[in-house]
Design a protein around this motif. Sequence first.
Motif, PDB file in Angstrom:
ATOM      1  N   PRO A 188       0.824  -1.212   0.000  1.00  0.00           N
ATOM      2  CA  PRO A 188       0.000   0.000   0.000  1.00  0.00           C
ATOM      3  C   PRO A 188       0.859   1.264   0.000  1.00  0.00           C
ATOM      4  O   PRO A 188       2.057   1.208   0.253  1.00  0.00           O
ATOM      5  CB  PRO A 188      -0.792  -0.119   1.306  1.00  0.00           C
ATOM      6  N   PRO A 189       0.221   2.396  -0.268  1.00  0.00           N
ATOM      7  CA  PRO A 189       0.959   3.657  -0.173  1.00  0.00           C
ATOM      8  C   PRO A 189       1.522   3.807   1.244  1.00  0.00           C
ATOM      9  O   PRO A 189       0.881   3.431   2.215  1.00  0.00           O
ATOM     10  CB  PRO A 189      -0.111   4.725  -0.430  1.00  0.00           C
ATOM     11  N   GLY A 190       2.737   4.319   1.334  1.00  0.00           N
ATOM     12  CA  GLY A 190       3.330   4.522   2.650  1.00  0.00           C
ATOM     13  C   GLY A 190       4.032   3.300   3.209  1.00  0.00           C
ATOM     14  O   GLY A 190       4.567   3.353   4.316  1.00  0.00           O
ATOM     15  N   TYR A 191       4.038   2.198   2.450  1.00  0.00           N
ATOM     16  CA  TYR A 191       4.736   1.002   2.917  1.00  0.00           C
ATOM     17  C   TYR A 191       6.231   1.292   2.959  1.00  0.00           C
ATOM     18  O   TYR A 191       6.775   1.950   2.083  1.00  0.00           O
ATOM     19  CB  TYR A 191       4.474  -0.193   1.992  1.00  0.00           C
ATOM     20  N   GLU A 192       6.887   0.816   4.005  1.00  0.00           N
ATOM     21  CA  GLU A 192       8.331   0.968   4.116  1.00  0.00           C
ATOM     22  C   GLU A 192       8.937  -0.366   4.492  1.00  0.00           C
ATOM     23  O   GLU A 192       8.302  -1.201   5.125  1.00  0.00           O
ATOM     24  CB  GLU A 192       8.684   2.034   5.156  1.00  0.00           C
ATOM     25  N   ASP A 193      10.160  -0.555   4.105  1.00  0.00           N
ATOM     26  CA  ASP A 193      10.873  -1.797   4.346  1.00  0.00           C
ATOM     27  C   ASP A 193      11.001  -2.063   5.850  1.00  0.00           C
ATOM     28  O   ASP A 193      11.436  -1.183   6.602  1.00  0.00           O
ATOM     29  CB  ASP A 193      12.271  -1.706   3.712  1.00  0.00           C
ATOM     30  N   PRO A 194      10.629  -3.283   6.293  1.00  0.00           N
ATOM     31  CA  PRO A 194      10.716  -3.624   7.723  1.00  0.00           C
ATOM     32  C   PRO A 194      12.112  -3.478   8.309  1.00  0.00           C
ATOM     33  O   PRO A 194      12.263  -3.100   9.474  1.00  0.00           O
ATOM     34  CB  PRO A 194      10.255  -5.084   7.766  1.00  0.00           C
ATOM     35  N   THR A 195      13.144  -3.736   7.521  1.00  0.00           N
ATOM     36  CA  THR A 195      14.517  -3.612   8.021  1.00  0.00           C
ATOM     37  C   THR A 195      14.829  -2.157   8.378  1.00  0.00           C
ATOM     38  O   THR A 195      15.427  -1.873   9.421  1.00  0.00           O
ATOM     39  CB  THR A 195      15.524  -4.128   6.971  1.00  0.00           C
ATOM     40  N   ILE A 196      14.403  -1.249   7.520  1.00  0.00           N
ATOM     41  CA  ILE A 196      14.636   0.178   7.778  1.00  0.00           C
ATOM     42  C   ILE A 196      13.839   0.627   8.998  1.00  0.00           C
ATOM     43  O   ILE A 196      14.362   1.308   9.883  1.00  0.00           O
ATOM     44  CB  ILE A 196      14.280   1.025   6.539  1.00  0.00           C
ATOM     45  N   ALA A 231      12.770  -1.166  11.484  1.00  0.00           N
ATOM     46  CA  ALA A 231      13.348  -1.755  12.697  1.00  0.00           C
ATOM     47  C   ALA A 231      14.572  -0.967  13.145  1.00  0.00           C
ATOM     48  O   ALA A 231      14.777  -0.771  14.345  1.00  0.00           O
ATOM     49  CB  ALA A 231      13.706  -3.216  12.460  1.00  0.00           C
ATOM     50  N   SER A 232      15.354  -0.475  12.184  1.00  0.00           N
ATOM     51  CA  SER A 232      16.563   0.284  12.552  1.00  0.00           C
ATOM     52  C   SER A 232      16.230   1.650  13.148  1.00  0.00           C
ATOM     53  O   SER A 232      17.051   2.244  13.832  1.00  0.00           O
ATOM     54  CB  SER A 232      17.478   0.451  11.334  1.00  0.00           C
ATOM     55  N   THR A 288      13.347   2.241  15.046  1.00  0.00           N
ATOM     56  CA  THR A 288      12.384   2.099  16.132  1.00  0.00           C
ATOM     57  C   THR A 288      12.902   1.115  17.179  1.00  0.00           C
ATOM     58  O   THR A 288      14.003   0.595  17.057  1.00  0.00           O
ATOM     59  CB  THR A 288      11.022   1.597  15.601  1.00  0.00           C
ATOM     60  N   SER A 289      12.066   0.833  18.147  1.00  0.00           N
ATOM     61  CA  SER A 289      12.408  -0.153  19.180  1.00  0.00           C
ATOM     62  C   SER A 289      12.038  -1.573  18.762  1.00  0.00           C
ATOM     63  O   SER A 289      12.243  -2.515  19.522  1.00  0.00           O
ATOM     64  CB  SER A 289      11.691   0.194  20.484  1.00  0.00           C
ATOM     65  N   PHE A 290      11.479  -1.741  17.572  1.00  0.00           N
ATOM     66  CA  PHE A 290      11.029  -3.043  17.102  1.00  0.00           C
ATOM     67  C   PHE A 290      12.135  -3.798  16.379  1.00  0.00           C
ATOM     68  O   PHE A 290      13.021  -3.204  15.774  1.00  0.00           O
ATOM     69  CB  PHE A 290       9.840  -2.890  16.141  1.00  0.00           C
ATOM     70  N   THR A 291      12.022  -5.139  16.400  1.00  0.00           N
ATOM     71  CA  THR A 291      12.885  -5.981  15.577  1.00  0.00           C
ATOM     72  C   THR A 291      12.238  -6.114  14.205  1.00  0.00           C
ATOM     73  O   THR A 291      11.069  -5.751  14.022  1.00  0.00           O
ATOM     74  CB  THR A 291      13.023  -7.389  16.188  1.00  0.00           C
ATOM     75  N   VAL A 292      12.966  -6.650  13.253  1.00  0.00           N
ATOM     76  CA  VAL A 292      12.418  -6.860  11.908  1.00  0.00           C
ATOM     77  C   VAL A 292      11.196  -7.779  11.988  1.00  0.00           C
ATOM     78  O   VAL A 292      10.168  -7.517  11.356  1.00  0.00           O
ATOM     79  CB  VAL A 292      13.485  -7.443  10.943  1.00  0.00           C
ATOM     80  N   ASN A 293      11.283  -8.846  12.781  1.00  0.00           N
ATOM     81  CA  ASN A 293      10.149  -9.767  12.919  1.00  0.00           C
ATOM     82  C   ASN A 293       8.931  -9.076  13.515  1.00  0.00           C
ATOM     83  O   ASN A 293       7.799  -9.323  13.105  1.00  0.00           O
ATOM     84  CB  ASN A 293      10.524 -10.978  13.779  1.00  0.00           C
ATOM     85  N   GLU A 294       9.151  -8.200  14.486  1.00  0.00           N
ATOM     86  CA  GLU A 294       8.039  -7.458  15.082  1.00  0.00           C
ATOM     87  C   GLU A 294       7.411  -6.510  14.058  1.00  0.00           C
ATOM     88  O   GLU A 294       6.189  -6.376  13.994  1.00  0.00           O
ATOM     89  CB  GLU A 294       8.508  -6.679  16.315  1.00  0.00           C
ATOM     90  N   PHE A 352       2.610   4.390  11.248  1.00  0.00           N
ATOM     91  CA  PHE A 352       2.047   3.467  12.239  1.00  0.00           C
ATOM     92  C   PHE A 352       3.158   2.844  13.085  1.00  0.00           C
ATOM     93  O   PHE A 352       3.105   2.877  14.318  1.00  0.00           O
ATOM     94  CB  PHE A 352       1.249   2.386  11.488  1.00  0.00           C
ATOM     95  N   VAL A 353       4.178   2.312  12.436  1.00  0.00           N
ATOM     96  CA  VAL A 353       5.256   1.630  13.155  1.00  0.00           C
ATOM     97  C   VAL A 353       6.068   2.618  13.983  1.00  0.00           C
ATOM     98  O   VAL A 353       6.338   2.378  15.160  1.00  0.00           O
ATOM     99  CB  VAL A 353       6.167   0.852  12.180  1.00  0.00           C
ATOM    100  N   ARG A 354       6.449   3.737  13.369  1.00  0.00           N
ATOM    101  CA  ARG A 354       7.257   4.723  14.109  1.00  0.00           C
ATOM    102  C   ARG A 354       6.505   5.258  15.324  1.00  0.00           C
ATOM    103  O   ARG A 354       7.082   5.436  16.397  1.00  0.00           O
ATOM    104  CB  ARG A 354       7.659   5.868  13.190  1.00  0.00           C
TER     105      ARG A 354
END
Length: 193
Positions: free
Chosen positions: A12-20, A22-23, A25-31, A92-94
């Motif tokens: 979707p619009p605004g999708y960002e790579d989980p690896t980026i 995670a780097s 935020t406080s989340f891991t890539v899996n989270e 959302f993630v940030r």
Amino acid sequence: MGCVLTKKAKHPPGYEDPTILASETSFTVNEVEALYELFKKLSSLIIKDGLIHKEEFQLALLGNHQKQNLFVGRIFDLFDVKCNGVIEFGEFVRSLSVFHPNAPEAEKIEFAFKIYDLRQTGYIEREELKEMVLAFLHESELILSDDVVETILDQTFSQADLNQDGKIDPEEWKEFIRRNPSLIKKMTIPYLK
């Protein structure tokens, strides 16, 4: 020998790579990947466009997309960093990262300050705090007299407004939270870990 085509996942619009994410935020890539699954569900509750609209946010948190809630509205506004009326996956993630158990306390304090700074002036004024207290009481179906509400406001300001200028600035807020840590206890969602 023919070409092998691979189907690329449409995001979707605004999708960002989980690896980026995670780097940053406080989340891991899996989270972050698990949050993407949650995001997809939330962003299709009412409008299937890959974005979380305010009604979907309210529906997810309150079970009702039409009921107004000052706290939910403020949190939505803070998650909607681009101020475009929707929450994208990266936002959302940030934004959700502040509620992670490993998020720095300073981030939690700053986010809580922004919730109460309704008019975004950089200060929490008495009327803003009163609006939040009244909203909390209404949403909790608690009834307190005007005198009790004013006493709560008086006590809060006597403890938090250290320079007695009639408003709470970010530094005063930090000190107030340090003396009253229970005020940001709900800023940690244990199952985010």
